[in-house]
Design a protein around this motif. Structure first.
Motif, PDB file in Angstrom:
ATOM      1  N   GLU A 245       0.823  -1.211   0.000  1.00  0.00           N
ATOM      2  CA  GLU A 245       0.000   0.000   0.000  1.00  0.00           C
ATOM      3  C   GLU A 245       0.856   1.260   0.000  1.00  0.00           C
ATOM      4  O   GLU A 245       0.507   2.267  -0.622  1.00  0.00           O
ATOM      5  N   ASN A 246       2.010   1.199   0.705  1.00  0.00           N
ATOM      6  CA  ASN A 246       2.896   2.363   0.801  1.00  0.00           C
ATOM      7  C   ASN A 246       3.940   2.422  -0.308  1.00  0.00           C
ATOM      8  O   ASN A 246       4.761   3.349  -0.334  1.00  0.00           O
ATOM      9  N   ASN A 247       3.936   1.410  -1.208  1.00  0.00           N
ATOM     10  CA  ASN A 247       4.919   1.340  -2.312  1.00  0.00           C
ATOM     11  C   ASN A 247       6.361   1.378  -1.804  1.00  0.00           C
ATOM     12  O   ASN A 247       7.235   2.020  -2.396  1.00  0.00           O
ATOM     13  N   ASP A 248       6.600   0.668  -0.707  1.00  0.00           N
ATOM     14  CA  ASP A 248       7.949   0.583  -0.134  1.00  0.00           C
ATOM     15  C   ASP A 248       8.634  -0.659  -0.713  1.00  0.00           C
ATOM     16  O   ASP A 248       8.530  -1.770  -0.173  1.00  0.00           O
ATOM     17  N   ASN A 249       9.344  -0.488  -1.831  1.00  0.00           N
ATOM     18  CA  ASN A 249       9.941  -1.628  -2.530  1.00  0.00           C
ATOM     19  C   ASN A 249      11.039  -2.301  -1.722  1.00  0.00           C
ATOM     20  O   ASN A 249      11.194  -3.523  -1.760  1.00  0.00           O
ATOM     21  N   ALA A 250      11.820  -1.507  -0.985  1.00  0.00           N
ATOM     22  CA  ALA A 250      12.908  -2.089  -0.186  1.00  0.00           C
ATOM     23  C   ALA A 250      12.344  -3.004   0.894  1.00  0.00           C
ATOM     24  O   ALA A 250      12.834  -4.131   1.101  1.00  0.00           O
ATOM     25  N   LEU A 251      11.301  -2.538   1.579  1.00  0.00           N
ATOM     26  CA  LEU A 251      10.686  -3.366   2.627  1.00  0.00           C
ATOM     27  C   LEU A 251      10.004  -4.586   2.022  1.00  0.00           C
ATOM     28  O   LEU A 251      10.039  -5.683   2.606  1.00  0.00           O
ATOM     29  N   LYS A 252       9.402  -4.415   0.862  1.00  0.00           N
ATOM     30  CA  LYS A 252       8.757  -5.550   0.196  1.00  0.00           C
ATOM     31  C   LYS A 252       9.767  -6.644  -0.126  1.00  0.00           C
ATOM     32  O   LYS A 252       9.497  -7.832   0.106  1.00  0.00           O
ATOM     33  N   SER A 253      10.936  -6.263  -0.631  1.00  0.00           N
ATOM     34  CA  SER A 253      11.967  -7.256  -0.962  1.00  0.00           C
ATOM     35  C   SER A 253      12.456  -7.971   0.288  1.00  0.00           C
ATOM     36  O   SER A 253      12.669  -9.192   0.286  1.00  0.00           O
ATOM     37  N   HIS A 254      12.642  -7.215   1.369  1.00  0.00           N
ATOM     38  CA  HIS A 254      13.117  -7.799   2.624  1.00  0.00           C
ATOM     39  C   HIS A 254      12.095  -8.800   3.182  1.00  0.00           C
ATOM     40  O   HIS A 254      12.464  -9.920   3.592  1.00  0.00           O
ATOM     41  N   LEU A 255      10.814  -8.416   3.190  1.00  0.00           N
ATOM     42  CA  LEU A 255       9.780  -9.302   3.715  1.00  0.00           C
ATOM     43  C   LEU A 255       9.574 -10.504   2.804  1.00  0.00           C
ATOM     44  O   LEU A 255       9.346 -11.626   3.278  1.00  0.00           O
ATOM     45  N   SER A 256       9.654 -10.287   1.502  1.00  0.00           N
ATOM     46  CA  SER A 256       9.472 -11.384   0.551  1.00  0.00           C
ATOM     47  C   SER A 256      10.548 -12.450   0.733  1.00  0.00           C
ATOM     48  O   SER A 256      10.259 -13.654   0.660  1.00  0.00           O
ATOM     49  N   ALA A 257      11.790 -12.021   0.986  1.00  0.00           N
ATOM     50  CA  ALA A 257      12.874 -12.983   1.204  1.00  0.00           C
ATOM     51  C   ALA A 257      12.600 -13.830   2.450  1.00  0.00           C
ATOM     52  O   ALA A 257      12.817 -15.053   2.450  1.00  0.00           O
ATOM     53  N   GLN A 258      12.127 -13.199   3.519  1.00  0.00           N
ATOM     54  CA  GLN A 258      11.818 -13.945   4.740  1.00  0.00           C
ATOM     55  C   GLN A 258      10.658 -14.919   4.527  1.00  0.00           C
ATOM     56  O   GLN A 258      10.677 -16.051   5.031  1.00  0.00           O
ATOM     57  N   MET A 259       9.645 -14.497   3.777  1.00  0.00           N
ATOM     58  CA  MET A 259       8.516 -15.387   3.505  1.00  0.00           C
ATOM     59  C   MET A 259       8.934 -16.572   2.648  1.00  0.00           C
ATOM     60  O   MET A 259       8.468 -17.700   2.851  1.00  0.00           O
ATOM     61  N   ASP A 260       9.843 -16.328   1.687  1.00  0.00           N
ATOM     62  CA  ASP A 260      10.337 -17.436   0.854  1.00  0.00           C
ATOM     63  C   ASP A 260      11.075 -18.467   1.694  1.00  0.00           C
ATOM     64  O   ASP A 260      10.951 -19.687   1.459  1.00  0.00           O
ATOM     65  N   VAL A 261      11.853 -18.018   2.667  1.00  0.00           N
ATOM     66  CA  VAL A 261      12.587 -18.944   3.540  1.00  0.00           C
ATOM     67  C   VAL A 261      11.610 -19.798   4.338  1.00  0.00           C
ATOM     68  O   VAL A 261      11.772 -21.022   4.458  1.00  0.00           O
TER      69      VAL A 261
END
Length: 539
Positions: free
Chosen positions: A76-92
């Motif tokens: 919602e906030n278009n925070d791409n850096a945070l999205k990448s960080h959270l996506s990596a944790q979810m993938d793990v």
């Protein structure tokens, strides 16, 4: 010879289409394919059970649910850096709980061997199941669904050289699968043109690829090669007969269809077409023609066939309750827990009859929608409509409201049956595909466009209830809601910021001629005696 990298780049850019054609094969071969498809269904259900368990364990963890919520806020906030960080944790975490494509693929290998399936069929079935897993994890999917008995999955071979092969043998297109050979049944000129183009590619494939790659490099054009990419087999029971259909994916656009006299069957017009797509009707406005008609209606009204479906469903429900009284509560609801169901022979016969009726109705809906889209494409090459909202309109209301007049609670259901019977979403997707592939433009106006509320005579927005189908503008002119909305979409234009808005000047200049066509269309509907749903027009 063409370089492999150049050829790969060309094939990546080229479009594809699917030719569906019936296979001519022996009854024994059909039964073998049906058996393979059923074994593939069983293996897929076993894999679905494993993946469902893994998904359930993953979604039960508080950490993953919190990561998912944080990811939604980051989107919602278009925070791409945070999205990448959270996506990596979810993938793990997904890998830890065996919710990954690699695990899904490896888990299918022993099941394919257990049921004696070719590895290519097992792999493609695993791919289909993984798409469902992705929908549950990343989109709005709720849970994976098992395939019931009779719901046979398609036999797909993603490589044309393996399992289902295609060859040109003495000028005939011949398919082979697991020792079985068969050819397609061609019923019209279009299918013959498609098959001849495939045969030509199989005979001169290298030369066609070389010319296509050269044209792509020099001029940037992407010619149609008619290369067969891969094939799939769909097993269906129609009116008690076993039938097998070939789904052949072909590189390039489909051949154009022609009438018996040699003229093109579909004509492509020039100009703008404004289209208002409702839950049951479609209204369109162009400089050549205006129309208001029921969706998915081919010739006669489909209300009769819909009523037959409802009658059969009620009959099946009565039979099911009569044969299994212990499975229902006193209030008529089904008891919770595992239950054993008994069905009568008459129930089984009626269920087969219902299945055949639903199949015919589904085909008729699709054909009717494609015919309407082809007709609208003949009126213009720019299609302007509102954003898709069919899925949202199907959702039941969450809030409980009370009717002021009766004091009773209002129904929470919305437009589920209408959308199921009329398929407005399919109409919109077909319109987008048709206009895009034939050199036209498909445009969706922004959500703030509000075509159903604007009054071009005074430039104001007036909110009107859904039940108000016929109303008057500020100058006293009577208009029909859907036709007027399509007129406002027809007069869309881009402002200085590049956003689509209603062009008031264009509305004023074209309203007299367009409104005359609207009145003629309303009069035609009245004289025809045919009911256009939710139009407010009475015969």
């Amino acid at each position: 010879r063409v370089g492999s990298d150049e050829l790969r780049m060309f094939r990546k850019k080229s479009s594809r289409h699917v030719l569906v054609i019936e296979a001519c094969m022996a009854e024994d071969d059909k039964r073998r394919l049906f058996n393979i498809s059923n074994r593939l269904r069983l293996a897929g259900n076993e894999l679905i059970a494993i993946m469902r368990n893994s998904i359930e364990q993953l979604l039960r963890t508080k950490r993953y649910r919190k990561l998912k919520a944080l990811y939604g806020k980051a989107c919602e906030n278009n925070d791409n850096a945070l999205k990448s960080h959270l996506s990596a944790q979810m993938d793990v975490m997904q890998a830890e709980y065996d919710v990954s494509w690699d695990y899904c693929r490896r888990a299918m290998i022993p099941m394919g061997k257990k049921h004696g399936l070719p590895s290519v069929f097992a792999l493609t079935r695993a791919e289909d199941i993984w798409k469902g897993v992705e929908k549950v994890i990343y989109a709005d999917g709720k849970m994976l669904r098992f395939s019931k008995r009779g719901e046979l999955p398609i036999l797909r071979a993603k490589q044309i050289e393996r399992i289902i092969t295609v060859k040109n043998i003495d000028g005939l297109l011949v398919f082979s699968c697991s020792g079985m050979t068969f050819s397609p049944i061609m019923t019209d000129q279009f299918e013959e043109d498609e098959v001849n183009a495939i045969l030509n590619y199989l005979a001169h494939g290298e030369d066609i690829d070389a010319k296509a790659v050269k044209l792509f490099k020099e001029a940037g054009e992407i010619p149609d090669t008619s290369r067969p990419c891969y094939a799939a087999l769909k097993c269906e029971v129609i009116r008690g007969r076993l039938r097998v259909f070939i789904h052949l994916t072909i590189e390039g656009k489909a051949k154009r269809k022609f009438n018996k006299d040699g003229s093109p069957r579909h004509k492509y017009g020039r100009g703008v077409v404004g289209c208002d797509i409702g839950t049951q009707t479609v209204a369109y406005t162009s400089d050549k023609e205006c129309g208001l008609r029921n969706l998915a209606e081919r010739g006669e009204a489909i209300t009769g066939s819909e009523r037959k479906e409802r009658i059969l469903l009620r009959k099946l429900d009565r039979s099911r309750r009569a044969m299994n009284p212990d499975n229902f509560n006193d209030d008529g609801t089904v008891k919770k827990g595992s239950r054993k169901w008994t069905f009568s022979k008459n129930y089984i016969r009626e269920k087969e009859r219902l299945s055949g009726l639903q199949r015919k109705n589904s085909i008729n809906r699709h054909l009717a929608i494609r015919e309407d889209v082809n007709h609208i494409r003949s009126l213009g090459d720019v299609f302007i409509t509102e954003p898709r909202n069919a899925r949202k309109l199907m959702i039941r209301s969450k809030e409980t409201s009370v009717n002021e007049k009766t004091g009773k609670a209002n129904r929470k259901k919305r437009f589920g049956k209408s959308i199921r019977n009329r398929c407005p979403g399919y109409f919109q997707s077909q319109a987008e595909m048709k206009f895009t592939l034939t050199g036209g433009r498909y445009i969706e106006v922004p959500y703030g466009y509000r075509a159903s509320q604007y009054d071009h005579t005074n430039g104001e927005y007036v909110k009107r209830g859904l039940s108000k189908r016929l109303f008057s503008l500020s100058d006293g002119t009577a208009v029909q809601r859907d036709l007027y909305s399509s007129f406002l979409l027809y007069n869309a234009s881009f402002d200085d910021t590049g956003e689509l808005i209603i062009d008031g000047m264009s509305c004023t200049n074209s309203f007299t001629s367009i409104n005359r066509m609207h009145e003629e269309e309303i009069e035609r509907i009245r004289l025809s005696g045919k009911k256009v749903l939710n139009s407010g027009i009475r015969a």
